[in-house]
Design an enzyme around this catalytic site. Structure first.
Site, PDB file in Angstrom:
ATOM      1  N   THR A  74      -1.284   5.602  -3.245  1.00 17.14           N
ATOM      2  CA  THR A  74      -1.714   6.414  -4.382  1.00 17.14           C
ATOM      3  C   THR A  74      -1.031   7.780  -4.353  1.00 17.14           C
ATOM      4  O   THR A  74      -0.557   8.279  -5.381  1.00 17.14           O
ATOM      5  CB  THR A  74      -3.253   6.595  -4.340  1.00 17.14           C
ATOM      6  OG1 THR A  74      -3.857   5.304  -4.420  1.00 17.14           O
ATOM      7  CG2 THR A  74      -3.747   7.469  -5.473  1.00 17.14           C
ATOM      8  N   CYS A 327      -9.823  -1.721  -7.379  1.00 22.13           N
ATOM      9  CA  CYS A 327     -10.072  -0.354  -7.821  1.00 22.13           C
ATOM     10  C   CYS A 327     -10.930  -0.309  -9.058  1.00 22.13           C
ATOM     11  O   CYS A 327     -11.588   0.679  -9.332  1.00 22.13           O
ATOM     12  CB  CYS A 327      -8.755   0.343  -8.094  1.00 22.13           C
ATOM     13  SG  CYS A 327      -7.592   0.033  -6.799  1.00 22.13           S
TER      14      CYS A 327
HETATM   15  C1  LIG Z   1      -3.038  -0.876  -3.319  1.00 20.97           C
HETATM   16  C2  LIG Z   1      -2.107  -0.405  -4.367  1.00 20.97           C
HETATM   17  C3  LIG Z   1      -1.853   0.971  -4.563  1.00 20.97           C
HETATM   18  C4  LIG Z   1      -2.589   2.043  -3.817  1.00 20.97           C
HETATM   19  O1  LIG Z   1      -2.255   2.099  -2.464  1.00 20.97           O
HETATM   20  P1  LIG Z   1      -3.284   2.862  -1.474  1.00 20.97           P
HETATM   21  O2  LIG Z   1      -2.540   2.974  -0.188  1.00 20.97           O
HETATM   22  O3  LIG Z   1      -4.494   1.978  -1.399  1.00 20.97           O
HETATM   23  O4  LIG Z   1      -3.585   4.173  -2.094  1.00 20.97           O
HETATM   24  C5  LIG Z   1      -0.947   1.337  -5.518  1.00 20.97           C
HETATM   25  N1  LIG Z   1      -0.306   0.423  -6.255  1.00 20.97           N
HETATM   26  C6  LIG Z   1      -0.495  -0.904  -6.089  1.00 20.97           C
HETATM   27  C7  LIG Z   1       0.288  -1.856  -6.911  1.00 20.97           C
HETATM   28  C8  LIG Z   1      -1.395  -1.355  -5.140  1.00 20.97           C
HETATM   29  O5  LIG Z   1      -1.606  -2.666  -5.003  1.00 20.97           O
END
Ligand SMILES: *Cc1c(COP(=O)(O)O)cnc(C)c1O
Length: 388
Positions: A74, A327
């Site tokens: 993120t 999410c």
């Molecule tokens: C899981 C995910 C994120 C976020 O990653 P985090 O490390 O959990 O913040 C962003 N983009 C995609 C496509 C994801 O699957």
């Protein structure tokens, strides 16, 4: 099989590989030095961070100094979008992205709109693919950034990044991709994709949570989000999460084995699961592209019932799955990805995502194929929408 957890939610997160954990442990113990300090204890930590940077760069086919460690995927997405936007504000205020992005990109773009940027959200076809032609027609003189994800986390559809990269190659526009779902699972280099920025995360590839990285092509202008001690070459201040970074590096290094051996095994299992579900349940549709799709992801819509009720019943049988993305669960809005693909809201409500990984066996898949039709039938019998 009832007491065992059948984990089918690998797109949400994965367990830490024991080899990754082993590699991390010294940095949670005796190797506690701050990589910026100037004594021997610190050098061990600093060398470990350098090694991890080389391991990540090795997978991406880039130079180690083009890798910036962040606190998660993120953060990498936010740094890419806000960082480029702020750095190029005087050059242009237009950003192009798609409607099916992860919220880390979508919400960052919405925030940019509040700062006076203009964002184009491209639609997708029924398989969840962005058309390179649409990217081309959306380009303006003021466009500074195009951000299109590599593979979608909900339906697994893979975007034609190479084509988009080629059409942007001779233009003065940066190209970012959220590659959290493909890093370490597919073999490619940043040059193959033609991207200038790429986000990744450790916990989707058997690494620890709370660490990610942004690839930033040399010479790409970016503003930092975290001001402080000037870590990560002034791109991301904050004392490094040494153990986490070491874990990310090790997970990246181990991913070669995953790509060579595991991807083929998972595709067989996924196809078996898909066929089993389609044969035993009627009024089910598979979401995503038939060919351009991650081999371990299966997203389906089961008509006349709610995805959440399927999840609860599956959970009571020891099966961990998801409806849409991790999410957005907790809200009852249908998935923005399925809606963008033109799936009606009442159908999208019945979505179920099964994402496979290392622990899954053929026996587990057969068990799910056995219990799911009973669950669906029980829920449909209670559903006022379902007419037998
Ligand atoms: C899981 C995910 C994120 C976020 O990653 P985090 O490390 O959990 O913040 C962003 N983009 C995609 C496509 C994801 O699957």
């Amino acid at each position: 099989m009832e007491d065992e957890i059948i984990y089918l939610d690998h797109n949400a997160t994965t367990p830490v590989d024991p080899r990754v954990k082993e590699e991390m442990l010294p940095y949670l113990g005796e190797e506690y030095g701050n990589p910026s300090s100037l004594y021997r204890l610190a050098r061990g930590a600093s060398q470990a961070v350098d090694r991890a940077r080389e391991q990540v760069a090795g997978v991406l086919g880039c130079k180690p100094e083009e890798v910036i460690f962040t606190g998660c995927g993120t953060e990498a997405d936010n740094l890419a979008i806000k960082g480029v936007g702020m750095a190029l504000r005087s050059k242009g205020n237009h950003i192009i992205t798609s409607e099916i992005e992860h919220h880390a990109v979508l919400k960052a773009c919405e925030w940019m709109e509040k700062q006076g940027f203009d964002v184009t959200y491209l639609g997708v076809d029924e398989y969840g693919r962005v058309s390179p032609e649409d990217v081309k027609s959306a380009l303006r003189d003021e466009t500074i950034l195009v951000s299109i994800m590599h593979a979608n986390n909900e339906v697994g559809t893979i975007q034609p990044l190479e084509e988009i990269g080629r059409l942007l190659a001779d233009r003065d526009v940066y190209f970012h991709t959220d590659a959290v779902q493909t890093f370490g699972k597919r073999s490619y280099s940043v040059d193959d994709l033609g991207v200038d920025l790429l986000s990744l995360s450790a916990h989707k590839i058997y690494g620890p949570k709370g660490v990610g990285a942004l690839y930033l092509r040399r010479g790409t202008k970016i503003e930092t989000l975290l001001h402080g001690g000037g870590h990560e070459n002034n791109r991301r201040s904050g004392t490094e999460n040494v153990a986490g970074i070491v874990g990310l590096g090790k997970a990246a290094q181990l991913s070669e084995q995953y790509i060579e051996e595991e991807a083929g095994r998972l595709k067989k299992l996924r196809d078996r699961l898909e066929e089993g579900i389609l044969e035993s349940i009627d009024e089910v549709t598979v979401n995503g592209h038939k060919d351009h799709r991650m081999e371990h992801t299966l997203s389906v819509c089961v008509r006349f019932i709610e995805g959440e009720s399927m999840l609860l019943h599956l959970d009571s049988k020891g099966v961990a799955a998801s409806s849409g993305s991790a999410c957005t669960s907790g809200t009852l809005d249908p998935s923005h990805v399925l809606l963008a693909m033109g799936i009606p809201a009442e159908v999208a409500h019945g979505s179920l995502r099964l994402s496979l990984g290392r622990s899954n066996t053929r026996e587990q898949i057969d068990y799910v194929v056995e219990i799911l039709p009973e669950i669906v039938q029980r829920l449909r019998d209670m559903s006022p929408l379902y007419k037998k």
